[in-house]
Design a protein around this motif. Structure first.
Motif, PDB file in Angstrom:
ATOM      1  N   LEU A 119      -1.035   4.550  -5.952  1.00 42.24           N
ATOM      2  CA  LEU A 119      -0.957   4.288  -4.517  1.00 42.24           C
ATOM      3  C   LEU A 119      -1.337   2.838  -4.212  1.00 42.24           C
ATOM      4  CD1 LEU A 119      -2.238   7.736  -3.194  1.00 42.24           C
ATOM      5  CD2 LEU A 119       0.112   6.915  -3.300  1.00 42.24           C
ATOM      6  N   GLY A 120      -1.647   2.550  -2.937  1.00 44.58           N
ATOM      7  CA  GLY A 120      -1.768   1.168  -2.491  1.00 44.58           C
ATOM      8  C   GLY A 120      -3.147   0.570  -2.672  1.00 44.58           C
ATOM      9  N   GLY A 121      -3.178  -0.753  -2.707  1.00 45.79           N
ATOM     10  CA  GLY A 121      -4.436  -1.487  -2.792  1.00 45.79           C
ATOM     11  C   GLY A 121      -4.705  -1.993  -4.190  1.00 45.79           C
ATOM     12  N   TYR A 122      -5.128  -3.248  -4.254  1.00 45.80           N
ATOM     13  CA  TYR A 122      -5.339  -3.860  -5.567  1.00 45.80           C
ATOM     14  C   TYR A 122      -6.642  -3.391  -6.206  1.00 45.80           C
ATOM     15  CZ  TYR A 122      -6.410  -7.183  -9.221  1.00 45.80           C
ATOM     16  OH  TYR A 122      -6.733  -7.732 -10.436  1.00 45.80           O
ATOM     17  N   ALA A 123      -6.571  -3.132  -7.480  1.00 48.31           N
ATOM     18  CA  ALA A 123      -7.744  -2.982  -8.340  1.00 48.31           C
ATOM     19  C   ALA A 123      -7.292  -3.430  -9.723  1.00 48.31           C
ATOM     20  CB  ALA A 123      -8.241  -1.546  -8.372  1.00 48.31           C
ATOM     21  N   ARG A 124      -8.199  -4.030 -10.479  1.00 47.32           N
ATOM     22  CA  ARG A 124      -7.807  -4.573 -11.782  1.00 47.32           C
ATOM     23  C   ARG A 124      -7.265  -3.494 -12.706  1.00 47.32           C
ATOM     24  NH1 ARG A 124     -12.113  -8.276 -14.720  1.00 47.32           N
ATOM     25  NH2 ARG A 124     -11.734  -9.477 -12.816  1.00 47.32           N
ATOM     26  N   TYR A 125      -7.899  -2.314 -12.673  1.00 46.29           N
ATOM     27  CA  TYR A 125      -7.436  -1.250 -13.574  1.00 46.29           C
ATOM     28  C   TYR A 125      -6.018  -0.790 -13.206  1.00 46.29           C
ATOM     29  CZ  TYR A 125      -8.460   2.235  -9.935  1.00 46.29           C
ATOM     30  OH  TYR A 125      -8.475   2.959  -8.770  1.00 46.29           O
ATOM     31  N   LYS A 126      -5.689  -0.788 -11.906  1.00 47.72           N
ATOM     32  CA  LYS A 126      -4.328  -0.424 -11.491  1.00 47.72           C
ATOM     33  C   LYS A 126      -3.320  -1.426 -12.044  1.00 47.72           C
ATOM     34  CE  LYS A 126      -5.520   1.688  -6.990  1.00 47.72           C
ATOM     35  NZ  LYS A 126      -5.167   1.682  -5.553  1.00 47.72           N
ATOM     36  N   ASP A 127      -3.659  -2.701 -11.904  1.00 50.20           N
ATOM     37  CA  ASP A 127      -2.761  -3.751 -12.372  1.00 50.20           C
ATOM     38  C   ASP A 127      -2.567  -3.661 -13.890  1.00 50.20           C
ATOM     39  OD1 ASP A 127      -1.137  -5.984 -11.905  1.00 50.20           O
ATOM     40  OD2 ASP A 127      -2.758  -7.378 -12.335  1.00 50.20           O
ATOM     41  N   SER A 128      -3.644  -3.366 -14.597  1.00 54.45           N
ATOM     42  CA  SER A 128      -3.591  -3.332 -16.058  1.00 54.45           C
ATOM     43  C   SER A 128      -2.887  -2.092 -16.602  1.00 54.45           C
ATOM     44  CB  SER A 128      -5.006  -3.397 -16.633  1.00 54.45           C
ATOM     45  OG  SER A 128      -5.652  -4.594 -16.290  1.00 54.45           O
ATOM     46  N   LEU A 129      -2.980  -0.994 -15.882  1.00 51.03           N
ATOM     47  CA  LEU A 129      -2.444   0.273 -16.387  1.00 51.03           C
ATOM     48  C   LEU A 129      -1.083   0.646 -15.802  1.00 51.03           C
ATOM     49  CD1 LEU A 129      -5.685   2.493 -16.369  1.00 51.03           C
ATOM     50  CD2 LEU A 129      -4.634   1.343 -18.329  1.00 51.03           C
ATOM     51  N   SER A 130      -0.530  -0.185 -14.935  1.00 50.84           N
ATOM     52  CA  SER A 130       0.731   0.157 -14.270  1.00 50.84           C
ATOM     53  C   SER A 130       1.914  -0.523 -14.945  1.00 50.84           C
ATOM     54  CB  SER A 130       0.692  -0.232 -12.794  1.00 50.84           C
ATOM     55  OG  SER A 130       0.551  -1.640 -12.657  1.00 50.84           O
ATOM     56  N   SER A 131       3.083   0.094 -14.782  1.00 48.49           N
ATOM     57  CA  SER A 131       4.320  -0.500 -15.295  1.00 48.49           C
ATOM     58  C   SER A 131       5.164  -1.095 -14.177  1.00 48.49           C
ATOM     59  CB  SER A 131       5.147   0.562 -16.033  1.00 48.49           C
ATOM     60  OG  SER A 131       5.524   1.614 -15.160  1.00 48.49           O
ATOM     61  N   ALA A 132       4.823  -0.788 -12.923  1.00 50.56           N
ATOM     62  CA  ALA A 132       5.637  -1.268 -11.801  1.00 50.56           C
ATOM     63  C   ALA A 132       4.765  -1.444 -10.566  1.00 50.56           C
ATOM     64  CB  ALA A 132       6.764  -0.278 -11.499  1.00 50.56           C
ATOM     65  N   LYS A 133       5.150  -2.415  -9.768  1.00 52.30           N
ATOM     66  CA  LYS A 133       4.530  -2.628  -8.457  1.00 52.30           C
ATOM     67  C   LYS A 133       5.578  -2.355  -7.385  1.00 52.30           C
ATOM     68  CE  LYS A 133       1.432  -6.332 -10.037  1.00 52.30           C
ATOM     69  NZ  LYS A 133       1.931  -6.459 -11.419  1.00 52.30           N
ATOM     70  N   TYR A 134       5.130  -1.900  -6.225  1.00 55.37           N
ATOM     71  CA  TYR A 134       6.039  -1.676  -5.105  1.00 55.37           C
ATOM     72  C   TYR A 134       5.325  -2.054  -3.819  1.00 55.37           C
ATOM     73  CZ  TYR A 134       3.387   2.713  -4.773  1.00 55.37           C
ATOM     74  OH  TYR A 134       2.376   3.642  -4.667  1.00 55.37           O
ATOM     75  N   GLN A 135       6.068  -2.141  -2.737  1.00 62.72           N
ATOM     76  CA  GLN A 135       5.515  -2.642  -1.480  1.00 62.72           C
ATOM     77  C   GLN A 135       5.345  -1.539  -0.441  1.00 62.72           C
ATOM     78  OE1 GLN A 135       8.224  -5.688  -0.169  1.00 62.72           O
ATOM     79  NE2 GLN A 135       7.192  -7.297  -1.312  1.00 62.72           N
ATOM     80  N   PHE A 136       4.170  -1.527   0.172  1.00 59.32           N
ATOM     81  CA  PHE A 136       3.965  -0.823   1.432  1.00 59.32           C
ATOM     82  C   PHE A 136       3.926  -1.884   2.526  1.00 59.32           C
ATOM     83  CE2 PHE A 136       1.591   2.281  -1.305  1.00 59.32           C
ATOM     84  CZ  PHE A 136       2.351   3.408  -1.013  1.00 59.32           C
ATOM     85  N   LYS A 137       4.556  -1.592   3.654  1.00 64.35           N
ATOM     86  CA  LYS A 137       4.462  -2.525   4.777  1.00 64.35           C
ATOM     87  C   LYS A 137       3.996  -1.777   6.024  1.00 64.35           C
ATOM     88  CE  LYS A 137       7.529  -6.102   3.134  1.00 64.35           C
ATOM     89  NZ  LYS A 137       8.512  -7.145   3.495  1.00 64.35           N
ATOM     90  N   THR A 138       3.102  -2.419   6.742  1.00 63.05           N
ATOM     91  CA  THR A 138       2.665  -1.905   8.031  1.00 63.05           C
ATOM     92  C   THR A 138       3.340  -2.730   9.113  1.00 63.05           C
ATOM     93  OG1 THR A 138       0.550  -1.052   7.238  1.00 63.05           O
ATOM     94  CG2 THR A 138       0.695  -1.601   9.581  1.00 63.05           C
ATOM     95  N   LEU A 139       4.138  -2.063   9.918  1.00 62.25           N
ATOM     96  CA  LEU A 139       4.919  -2.709  10.970  1.00 62.25           C
ATOM     97  C   LEU A 139       4.254  -2.510  12.327  1.00 62.25           C
ATOM     98  CD1 LEU A 139       8.384  -1.289   9.928  1.00 62.25           C
ATOM     99  CD2 LEU A 139       7.699  -3.659   9.681  1.00 62.25           C
ATOM    100  N   THR A 140       4.180  -3.576  13.084  1.00 60.98           N
ATOM    101  CA  THR A 140       3.829  -3.463  14.498  1.00 60.98           C
ATOM    102  C   THR A 140       5.052  -3.907  15.277  1.00 60.98           C
ATOM    103  OG1 THR A 140       1.520  -3.969  14.001  1.00 60.98           O
ATOM    104  CG2 THR A 140       2.190  -4.064  16.302  1.00 60.98           C
ATOM    105  N   ILE A 141       5.616  -2.979  16.035  1.00 61.98           N
ATOM    106  CA  ILE A 141       6.894  -3.200  16.717  1.00 61.98           C
ATOM    107  C   ILE A 141       6.615  -3.430  18.206  1.00 61.98           C
ATOM    108  CG2 ILE A 141       9.183  -2.222  17.169  1.00 61.98           C
ATOM    109  CD1 ILE A 141       8.417  -0.239  14.754  1.00 61.98           C
ATOM    110  N   TYR A 142       7.145  -4.518  18.737  1.00 59.32           N
ATOM    111  CA  TYR A 142       6.902  -4.902  20.123  1.00 59.32           C
ATOM    112  C   TYR A 142       8.186  -4.773  20.941  1.00 59.32           C
ATOM    113  CZ  TYR A 142       2.608  -6.944  18.271  1.00 59.32           C
ATOM    114  OH  TYR A 142       1.401  -7.128  17.641  1.00 59.32           O
ATOM    115  N   ARG A 143       7.951  -4.479  22.208  1.00 58.44           N
ATOM    116  CA  ARG A 143       9.080  -4.374  23.135  1.00 58.44           C
ATOM    117  C   ARG A 143       9.818  -5.706  23.247  1.00 58.44           C
ATOM    118  NH1 ARG A 143      10.428  -1.210  27.223  1.00 58.44           N
ATOM    119  NH2 ARG A 143       8.555   0.067  27.036  1.00 58.44           N
ATOM    120  N   SER A 144       9.077  -6.818  23.186  1.00 57.58           N
ATOM    121  CA  SER A 144       9.707  -8.130  23.368  1.00 57.58           C
ATOM    122  C   SER A 144       8.873  -9.196  22.685  1.00 57.58           C
ATOM    123  CB  SER A 144       9.828  -8.462  24.862  1.00 57.58           C
ATOM    124  OG  SER A 144       8.522  -8.591  25.431  1.00 57.58           O
TER     125      SER A 144
END
Length: 359
Positions: A315-340
């Motif tokens: 899941l999301g959020g950096y930790a060294r062990y995640k980076d070292s033990l993972s084969s892929a990274k992906y993006q979560f984005k938090t959107l703030t949508i405005y009327r104008s």
């Protein structure tokens, strides 16, 4: 999309009854949008969110849960939150892979319908969609409707469990250095404490394991800025609900070495993916060569590979062990949508003013 109706449920049972069919027919991208997680969360809220129901030829094809809170008292202007409350004590359970609950082929239509329905109310000024992986669909719908957005990004990490080298008995994506550290950690643990073993909670003792994990989690995180969710009654009750309703899809694992507890891991199984939700580790074990987090996750990855799972998702959020033990990274984005764009500029000015006044 033909129509969008907004419904304010009087109870959790009423909410579930209203959307039960689409829960059963939807293609959620993860357990976060599944029936058990959503109903466990809404059960702890002081006020239920509105349901935005999307129909095509009178057939319900999707829905979204939206809560609102005042962004400005006078004149009363509101901001909305998708599948969240907008209050940290209710939202500390967090949600990732956030989105609209619908069939995959209807995602874009449902997003467009939601934006139209939400901003039809002139007092609704902005909408927050946290931790989505459907960014492109959202961005296309936002642009087409003439709204504007800003976003923040968090990286997620996952491991492809099929990338196993039988002859070397290792995952091919783990570096030589990390593999060396893991080997040394395992050897040190087994020499000083005993053989590493797993104990998986049963339906009868799953809550015991959960609270034992929580005790270790609080010991580690109580002094941090965010603190431990286990000190939050709403976080705890949500998980008690989720665990008791869904124990067959959850692994609460006690990891031991001899008679010593290394820690507990809370994993959620969904389709062919294992999602790591949280852990409580024994940091009283202070040997410089012992890496409990690295070791526990690595050994669990090997376990799930043998069971036929394809992915181990940190899941999301950096930790060294995640980076070292993972084969892929992906993006979560938090959107703030405005009327104008005007509303976005006013919001930025207000934030700067608040920041200045609180210095």
């Amino acid at each position: 999309m033909e129509t969008t109706s907004i419904f304010s449920p009087s109870s959790v049972d009423c909410l579930v009854e209203k959307v039960s069919n689409i829960f059963n027919e939807s293609d959620p991208s993860s357990f976060f949008l599944g029936k058990q997680w959503i109903t466990s969360w809404v059960s702890v809220l002081d006020e239920l969110p509105d349901i935005y129901i999307f129909k095509n030829d009178d057939e319900i094809v999707g829905f979204a849960l939206l809560s609102r809170k005042k962004a400005l008292t006078f004149p009363p202007l509101y901001e909305g939150f998708l599948n969240q409350k907008g209050q940290s004590h209710f939202d500390q359970v967090w949600i990732e892979y956030n989105g609209i609950i619908c069939r995959k082929e209807k995602i874009y239509e449902c997003i467009s319908a939601l934006l139209t329905a939400f901003f039809k109310n002139k007092r609704n000024q902005r909408l927050t969609v946290s931790m989505t992986t459907d960014f492109e669909c959202w961005q296309n719908a936002i642009s087409e409707a003439g709204y504007i957005s800003e976003n923040t990004e968090v990286l997620g990490y996952k491991s492809d469990l099929t990338l196993w080298q039988n002859e070397l008995e290792k995952f091919e994506f783990i570096s030589k250095n990390t593999h060396s550290q893991l080997k040394r950690s395992i050897n040190t643990i087994e020499k000083n404490l005993g053989k590493i073993s797993f104990s998986f909670a049963s339906k009868d003792n799953i809550l015991n394991y959960f609270f034992e994990l929580g005790a270790l989690h609080k010991k580690r995180w109580n002094d941090s800025e965010e603190g431990s969710g286990f000190d939050n009654q709403f976080f705890v009750q949500h998980h008690v609900n989720f665990l008791t309703r869904n124990s067959q899809n959850i692994d609460l694992v006690k990891v031991s070495a001899g008679k010593e507890t290394l820690g507990y891991v809370y994993n959620i199984k969904f389709e062919k993916t294992v999602y790591f939700y949280c852990s409580g580790l024994n940091y009283d074990i202070t040997h410089k060569h012992i890496k409990p987090g690295y070791t526990i996750h690595h050994e669990l990855m090997k376990h799930y590979r043998k069971l036929g799972y394809l992915w181990y998702d940190f899941l999301g959020g950096y930790a060294r062990y995640k980076d070292s033990l993972s084969s892929a990274k992906y993006q979560f984005k938090t959107l703030t949508i405005y009327r104008s764009s005007r509303q976005l500029k006013l919001t930025r000015i207000a934030k700067k003013l608040i920041s200045f006044l609180t210095l």
